[in-house]
Design a protein around this motif. Structure first.
Motif, PDB file in Angstrom:
ATOM      1  N   HIS A 286      -6.160   3.616  14.420  1.00 21.33           N
ATOM      2  CA  HIS A 286      -6.405   2.216  14.806  1.00 21.33           C
ATOM      3  C   HIS A 286      -5.401   1.647  15.792  1.00 21.33           C
ATOM      4  CE1 HIS A 286      -8.652   1.839  10.715  1.00 21.33           C
ATOM      5  NE2 HIS A 286      -9.299   2.557  11.606  1.00 21.33           N
TER       6      HIS A 286
ATOM      7  N   ASP B 177     -12.940  -6.258   8.554  1.00 20.98           N
ATOM      8  CA  ASP B 177     -11.703  -5.647   8.077  1.00 20.98           C
ATOM      9  C   ASP B 177     -10.518  -6.039   8.960  1.00 20.98           C
ATOM     10  OD1 ASP B 177      -9.900  -4.121   6.736  1.00 20.98           O
ATOM     11  OD2 ASP B 177     -10.646  -2.189   7.429  1.00 20.98           O
TER      12      ASP B 177
ATOM     13  N   GLU C  45      -7.575 -12.423   0.627  1.00 22.14           N
ATOM     14  CA  GLU C  45      -6.716 -11.297   1.019  1.00 22.14           C
ATOM     15  C   GLU C  45      -6.561 -11.288   2.533  1.00 22.14           C
ATOM     16  OE1 GLU C  45      -7.497  -7.359  -0.729  1.00 22.14           O
ATOM     17  OE2 GLU C  45      -7.206  -6.476   1.248  1.00 22.14           O
TER      18      GLU C  45
ATOM     19  N   LYS D  73      -9.631  -1.092  -6.679  1.00 20.35           N
ATOM     20  CA  LYS D  73     -10.518  -0.850  -5.534  1.00 20.35           C
ATOM     21  C   LYS D  73     -11.566   0.143  -6.022  1.00 20.35           C
ATOM     22  CE  LYS D  73     -10.564   1.182  -0.855  1.00 20.35           C
ATOM     23  NZ  LYS D  73      -9.789   1.542   0.343  1.00 20.35           N
TER      24      LYS D  73
ATOM     25  N   LYS E  76     -11.399 -10.175   1.337  1.00 18.05           N
ATOM     26  CA  LYS E  76     -10.720 -10.167   2.639  1.00 18.05           C
ATOM     27  C   LYS E  76     -11.126 -11.392   3.441  1.00 18.05           C
ATOM     28  CE  LYS E  76      -9.911  -5.230   3.122  1.00 18.05           C
ATOM     29  NZ  LYS E  76      -9.677  -4.101   4.032  1.00 18.05           N
TER      30      LYS E  76
ATOM     31  N   GLU F 140       0.435   3.648   3.263  1.00 22.67           N
ATOM     32  CA  GLU F 140      -0.831   3.548   4.002  1.00 22.67           C
ATOM     33  C   GLU F 140      -0.758   2.329   4.906  1.00 22.67           C
ATOM     34  OE1 GLU F 140      -4.239   4.794   2.082  1.00 22.67           O
ATOM     35  OE2 GLU F 140      -5.634   3.617   3.295  1.00 22.67           O
ATOM     36  N   ARG F 141      -1.023   2.547   6.181  1.00 23.93           N
ATOM     37  CA  ARG F 141      -0.920   1.473   7.184  1.00 23.93           C
ATOM     38  C   ARG F 141       0.482   0.864   7.192  1.00 23.93           C
ATOM     39  NH1 ARG F 141      -5.132   3.809   9.274  1.00 23.93           N
ATOM     40  NH2 ARG F 141      -6.978   3.676   7.972  1.00 23.93           N
TER      41      ARG F 141
ATOM     42  N   GLU G 135      -2.211  -3.631  11.019  1.00 17.30           N
ATOM     43  CA  GLU G 135      -3.052  -2.454  11.244  1.00 17.30           C
ATOM     44  C   GLU G 135      -3.877  -2.572  12.531  1.00 17.30           C
ATOM     45  OE1 GLU G 135      -5.670  -1.598   7.979  1.00 17.30           O
ATOM     46  OE2 GLU G 135      -6.671   0.025   9.058  1.00 17.30           O
ATOM     47  N   TYR G 136      -4.544  -3.697  12.702  1.00 15.77           N
ATOM     48  CA  TYR G 136      -5.406  -3.890  13.877  1.00 15.77           C
ATOM     49  C   TYR G 136      -4.807  -4.876  14.872  1.00 15.77           C
ATOM     50  CZ  TYR G 136      -9.065  -1.542  11.184  1.00 15.77           C
ATOM     51  OH  TYR G 136      -9.808  -0.633  10.459  1.00 15.77           O
TER      52      TYR G 136
ATOM     53  N   PHE H  15     -13.990  -5.227  -1.289  1.00 11.68           N
ATOM     54  CA  PHE H  15     -14.150  -4.517  -0.013  1.00 11.68           C
ATOM     55  C   PHE H  15     -15.159  -3.378  -0.192  1.00 11.68           C
ATOM     56  CE2 PHE H  15     -12.083  -1.641   3.289  1.00 11.68           C
ATOM     57  CZ  PHE H  15     -12.587  -2.345   4.368  1.00 11.68           C
TER      58      PHE H  15
ATOM     59  N   ARG I 228     -11.063  -5.982  -6.132  1.00 14.42           N
ATOM     60  CA  ARG I 228     -11.246  -6.146  -4.682  1.00 14.42           C
ATOM     61  C   ARG I 228     -12.717  -6.039  -4.295  1.00 14.42           C
ATOM     62  NH1 ARG I 228      -8.911  -2.632  -1.249  1.00 14.42           N
ATOM     63  NH2 ARG I 228      -8.137  -4.092   0.285  1.00 14.42           N
TER      64      ARG I 228
ATOM     65  N   VAL J  78      -3.796   0.559  -2.958  1.00  9.49           N
ATOM     66  CA  VAL J  78      -5.129   0.366  -3.554  1.00  9.49           C
ATOM     67  C   VAL J  78      -5.893   1.684  -3.660  1.00  9.49           C
ATOM     68  CG1 VAL J  78      -5.452  -2.056  -2.941  1.00  9.49           C
ATOM     69  CG2 VAL J  78      -6.026  -0.297  -1.260  1.00  9.49           C
ATOM     70  N   ASN J  79      -5.619   2.601  -2.728  1.00  7.84           N
ATOM     71  CA  ASN J  79      -6.187   3.945  -2.852  1.00  7.84           C
ATOM     72  C   ASN J  79      -5.244   4.731  -3.752  1.00  7.84           C
ATOM     73  OD1 ASN J  79      -8.351   3.533  -0.954  1.00  7.84           O
ATOM     74  ND2 ASN J  79      -6.796   3.577   0.645  1.00  7.84           N
TER      75      ASN J  79
ATOM     76  N   TRP K 236       0.854  -1.190   0.000  1.00 11.41           N
ATOM     77  CA  TRP K 236       0.000   0.000   0.000  1.00 11.41           C
ATOM     78  C   TRP K 236       0.895   1.248   0.000  1.00 11.41           C
ATOM     79  CZ3 TRP K 236      -4.493  -1.294   4.005  1.00 11.41           C
ATOM     80  CH2 TRP K 236      -5.321  -2.279   3.442  1.00 11.41           C
TER      81      TRP K 236
ATOM     82  N   GLU L  86     -14.966   2.971   0.068  1.00 12.07           N
ATOM     83  CA  GLU L  86     -14.397   4.041   0.893  1.00 12.07           C
ATOM     84  C   GLU L  86     -14.070   5.281   0.066  1.00 12.07           C
ATOM     85  OE1 GLU L  86     -11.171   1.902   2.913  1.00 12.07           O
ATOM     86  OE2 GLU L  86     -12.585   1.376   4.496  1.00 12.07           O
TER      87      GLU L  86
HETATM   88  C1  GCU Z   1      -8.891  -0.604   5.725  1.00 10.15           C
HETATM   89  C2  GCU Z   1      -7.736   0.329   5.917  1.00 10.15           C
HETATM   90  C3  GCU Z   1      -7.607   1.284   4.767  1.00 10.15           C
HETATM   91  C4  GCU Z   1      -7.576   0.513   3.456  1.00 10.15           C
HETATM   92  C5  GCU Z   1      -8.779  -0.392   3.347  1.00 10.15           C
HETATM   93  C6  GCU Z   1      -8.744  -1.297   2.136  1.00 10.15           C
HETATM   94  O1  GCU Z   1     -10.083   0.091   5.831  1.00 10.15           O
HETATM   95  O2  GCU Z   1      -7.879   1.033   7.120  1.00 10.15           O
HETATM   96  O3  GCU Z   1      -6.420   2.007   4.954  1.00 10.15           O
HETATM   97  O4  GCU Z   1      -7.536   1.381   2.382  1.00 10.15           O
HETATM   98  O5  GCU Z   1      -8.823  -1.220   4.474  1.00 10.15           O
HETATM   99  O6  GCU Z   1      -8.475  -2.480   2.326  1.00 10.15           O
HETATM  100  O7  GCU Z   1      -8.987  -0.866   1.030  1.00 10.15           O
END
Ligand code: GCU
Length: 661
Positions: free
Chosen positions: A510, A347, A369, A264, A342, A142-143, A375-376, A303, A301, A183-184, A134, A268
Motif C-alpha cells: 500500500h 478501509d 475506528e 475480528k 471503521k 502489521e502496518r 497505512e494509506y 470490517f 469489529r 486483530v489478526n 496491531w 479477510e
Molecule cells: C486493512 C489492513 C489489514 C488489516 C485490516 C483490518 O485491510 O490492510 O492489515 O488487518 O485492515 O482492519 O482488519
C-alpha cells in the motif's frame, strides 16, 4: 534503547530553583500516586522546582488533589491562581487527567508558576478512548512504520521503562483502554489467553491500571479448536459456550479487572460464526455471555466484506457490506457488546464518506475506528496530520433522528443514551527512538487521544498544543510546524487518488502509486477508469450504496448537483470532461491537484530547511530525511497519476505542463 520523551519532555519555561511546592491528595490509590509523580517530573522540568507531598495541613498545600462528588470520575475541574492549584474529581482517573491538563496549560501559556490564572472543567466526550495496536507476538507490527513492537519480542512479553512511558503518554491524552495485540491473531498470540502468559500480562496490566488504562486482547474466534481441542467453534454449541465461560473465568482470575476481548471474525480469512451458518449476533453474544460474569466487554469489529470478489462483477459493492451485514442485527447484541466500525465503508483511505452504519444502528453500542498508523496516508514517511480529517468525520451529521446525530453524538452513546461507546485508533507506535518513525506523526497519536477525550477540539488547536509541548516556545518553529501539519492532509490527498476514489496504491504494502494495482483483483476496490471517464456509480442506478444513508444524505450524494467534489468519484462514474463545482473538468482537476500537491511537498522541505538553526541536530536530520523523500515521492505520484489519465483520456493539460506521455 534510548527514546525521546515526545510531548512529555517538559522543556524549561523559567528557572525557580530553591523553591519547593507542596501537594496534598485526598486519593491514595496508584493512579493518584502516579499523578503526583508526573507533577514532580513536570515541575522539575518546567521550573526546576521541587514538590513535596504533605499529609497534614492539606488546606495550605500549593497543589490540592480534591475528591469532589458531582464531577465525572474521568472528568476534572482545575483552578490555578496565585501560586496555588486545586485539581478536583470524583475519581482518580479524573485527577490524573486534571494534572496533565494543568501541566499542559503551564506550557501553553509559558508563564511562571505564580502567574498562572486559569480554570477548566471537563467531562470526557466518550466513555471509551482506546488505542489498538496491531503488534504480533513475534515482535513485528502489521502496518507498523516505526520499528518493532515494544510489547512483544520472540513470543515473549516485554516489560521495561518503555511500558511505563507508553502508559504515561496514553494517559496524558486521556486514553483509558488499550488492545495490545494484532486483530489478526496469529501464532503464539492465540495463546495469550493461556497460563504461560498470565504472569507478565499481570505485570503489564498493573502498570497500565496505574495510569487508568484497561487492558484488552484480541482473541481468535476458533480458540476452542486451537486451544481447547474441540472439533468446532460453533457459537451455538454448548461445549463451545462452556469452554469460553471456563476460559473467561480462568483469564479474569489471573487478570482481575481486564477490560475484555476484541474480535475480528469472518473478515479477510479470519474464522467466525459464518463457518457454522450463524450470524454475528450469535458469535458476539456467546462471547459476551461468557465474559459478562467477569465484568468483561466484547468489542466486535465490523470490517466484514467479500474479499474474493470478481472484478468483472459491477453489482457487488464492497462499500455496502458493513451495513448489509449488521443492520439486520440491530437490537440483537448484548449490552456488553460494542460494535467497532471503521470511519468509512472501505478501509482508511485518505477520503471516504462516513460509514452509513453509524446512522443506521439505533439499539446497539458502537465505537468509531480510525487509523493513525498511516497505512494509506504516507506510512509515516510522508507527513499527514489526520486530526482535521477525524474532526470532519466526527462532525458529519447522519440525520438519522430528530435529536443529535453527528458521528460524535452517535459513537459517544449520547444520541440514544447508550452507556458504552467511544473511539479507537489503530496506532502508529513502534520501538523507533521517536516512537512514530516520522517525528511529526506523533501529532496524530497525541491528537487522537485529545480528540477522543474532547471532541469539541479543533485540529489546529491540537496541532499548536502538540508543537509547543514537544518543542517548547520558539515562534518560528511553532508557526512553521503548525502550518505544515495543517496543510499536510490536503497535500497528501491532492497528489494521490483524486476526488474520493481511493486505492491507487501498490497492492499488499500500500505504498506508492499504482493506478491499476487493485483494479483487476478480488478485493472489491475499483476505480473503473476507461477512455471516457472514471468513478463508481453508487447511486440507485448503480450499486445503490447511497440509499444506505438517511434520505437527506442519500439525496445529497445521489444528485450530482449536490454531491461534494471531494467525494464525487466515490459516488458517480463521470466523464473526464465533466465540470466540477470548482469550475474545472475532472481531468483538469486531476492535473492541477497533482502539480500543486507536489509543489506543496517541495515547499514543506524548504520550510523545514529554514528551521535548521532552531532544532536539535538529530531532530533536524530526521525531519530533513523524511521531507526530502516526500518531495521526491510526491513527484512520482504526480507523474504516474497524470500520465495514466493522459494516456487513458488523450486530453492534454490546459496549462501545457510536463506530462510523460
Ligand atoms: C486493512 C489492513 C489489514 C488489516 C485490516 C483490518 O485491510 O490492510 O492489515 O488487518 O485492515 O482492519 O482488519
Amino acid at each position: 534503547m534510548n527514546y525521546t520523551k515526545c510531548w512529555l519532555a517538559y522543556p524549561t519555561i523559567c528557572r525557580e530553583q530553591e523553591r519547593t511546592l507542596t501537594v496534598h491528595s485526598d486519593f491514595d490509590g496508584p493512579v493518584a500516586q502516579n499523578g503526583v509523580k508526573e507533577l514532580t517530573l513536570g515541575l522539575k522540568g518546567l521550573y526546576d522546582m521541587g514538590l513535596e507531598p504533605v499529609t497534614e495541613n492539606g488546606a495550605d498545600a500549593s497543589i490540592r488533589l480534591v475528591r469532589k462528588d458531582g464531577i465525572h470520575p474521568e472528568g476534572y475541574a482545575v483552578q490555578a491562581r496565585g501560586g496555588k492549584a486545586v485539581v478536583a474529581s470524583s475519581g482518580e482517573r479524573g485527577v490524573l487527567y486534571g494534572i496533565f491538563a494543568l501541566l499542559r496549560q503551564l506550557q501553553t501559556v509559558q508563564c511562571a508558576w505564580d502567574d498562572l490564572d486559569w480554570e477548566e472543567e471537563k467531562t470526557p466526550s466518550n466513555p471509551m478512548r482506546m488505542f489498538n495496536h496491531w503488534d504480533n507476538l513475534t515482535g513485528d507490527i502489521e502496518r507498523g512504520y516505526s520499528g518493532q513492537s515494544f510489547f512483544f519480542r520472540d513470543n515473549e512479553i516485554i516489560i521495561d521503562q518503555r511500558t511505563v512511558d507508553y502508559a504515561r503518554m496514553a494517559a496524558s491524552v486521556g486514553i483509558n483502554a488499550t488492545v495490545i495485540n494484532n486483530v489478526n491473531v496469529k501464532g503464539a498470540a492465540v495463546e495469550l489467553i493461556s497460563p504461560r502468559y498470565y504472569k507478565p500480562l499481570r505485570d503489564m496490566q498493573e502498570i497500565f491500571a496505574g495510569y487508568g488504562i484497561d487492558l484488552y486482547f484480541c482473541i481468535e474466534f476458533a480458540a476452542p479448536i486451537l486451544l481447547g481441542g474441540l472439533d468446532t467453534a460453533d457459537p451455538c454449541d454448548d461445549r463451545v459456550k462452556a469452554w469460553w465461560t471456563d476460559k473467561a473465568a480462568e483469564v479474569w482470575q489471573a487478570l482481575p479487572g481486564l477490560g475484555g476481548f476484541m474480535v475480528k471474525a469472518d473478515s479477510e480469512g479470519r474464522p467466525g460464526p459464518f463457518t457454522y451458518g450463524r450470524n454475528h449476533a450469535d458469535g458476539a453474544n456467546m462471547l459476551a455471555d461468557a465474559v459478562a460474569p467477569q465484568g468483561g466487554k466484547i468489542i466486535w469489529r465490523c470490517f466484514v466484506y467479500d474479499c474474493q470478489q470478481d472484478w468483472r462483477d459491477t453489482k457487488t459493492d464492497r462499500a455496502r457490506a458493513c451495513y448489509d451485514h449488521y443492520m439486520p442485527l440491530d437490537g440483537q447484541f448484548r449490552d456488553n457488546v460494542i460494535l467497532q466500525i471503521k470511519n468509512g465503508p472501505m478501509d482508511f483511505q485518505v477520503r471516504e464518506p462516513v460509514s452509513p452504519l453509524f446512522g443506521g444502528l439505533k439499539h446497539t453500542n458502537m465505537m468509531l475506528e480510525v487509523q493513525v498508523a498511516q497505512e494509506y496516508t504516507g506510512q509515516q514517511r510522508h507527513v499527514c496530520y489526520l486530526i482535521p480529517w477525524f474532526r470532519q468525520v466526527l462532525d458529519q451529521d447522519l440525520y438519522c433522528q430528530e435529536g443529535p446525530s453527528t458521528v460524535a453524538d452517535l459513537v459517544s452513546g449520547r444520541s440514544y443514551g447508550n452507556a458504552l461507546g467511544g473511539m479507537a485508533a489503530v496506532t502508529n507506535t513502534g520501538d523507533d527512538p521517536n516512537w512514530t518513525g516520522h517525528d511529526l506523526a506523533a501529532a496524530n497519536l497525541y491528537g487522537f487521544g485529545r480528540l477522543s477525550y474532547d471532541t469539541s477540539l479543533t485540529g489546529e488547536a491540537i496541532a499548536a498544543e502538540w508543537v509547543r509541548l514537544t518543542y517548547g516556545k520558539e515562534p518560528k518553529v511553532e508557526d512553521t510546524l503548525t502550518d505544515i501539519l495543517m496543510k499536510s492532509w490536503p497535500a497528501y490527498e491532492s497528489y494521490t487518488a483524486p476526488l474520493g476514489i481511493g486505492w491507487m496504491v501498490n497492492p499488499n504494502h500500500h505504498y506508492g502509486p499504482n493506478v491499476d494495482g487493485y483494479e483487476y483483483a478480488q478485493w472489491g476496490t475499483y476505480h473503473r477508469a476507461d477512455w471516457k471517464g472514471l468513478g463508481v456509480d453508487r447511486t440507485s442506478r448503480g450499486t445503490g450504496y447511497c440509499q444506505q444513508y438517511a434520505p437527506k444524505l442519500a439525496n445529497l450524494y445521489e444528485n450530482l448537483e449536490t454531491c461534494p467534489d471531494e467525494l464525487v468519484l466515490f459516488f458517480h462514474h463521470l466523464p473526464y470532461t465533466y465540470v466540477l463545482k470548482s469550475g474545472k473538468t475532472v481531468i483538469q482537476h486531476i492535473y492541477d491537484t497533482h502539480f500543486a500537491g507536489a509543489e506543496q511537498a517541495a515547499e514543506f522541505l524548504r520550510q523545514i530547511e529554514e528551521l535548521e538553526p532552531l532544532l536539535e541536530p538529530e531532530v533536524y536530520e530526521r525531519l530533513h530525511a523524511r521531507f526530502s523523500h516526500q518531495k521526491e515521492h510526491s513527484c512520482q505520484w504526480r507523474d504516474v497519476i497524470n500520465t495514466y489519465f493522459y494516456r487513458k483520456s488523450g486530453i492534454p493539460d490546459a496549462q501545457g505542463r510536463k506530462i510523460y506521455a
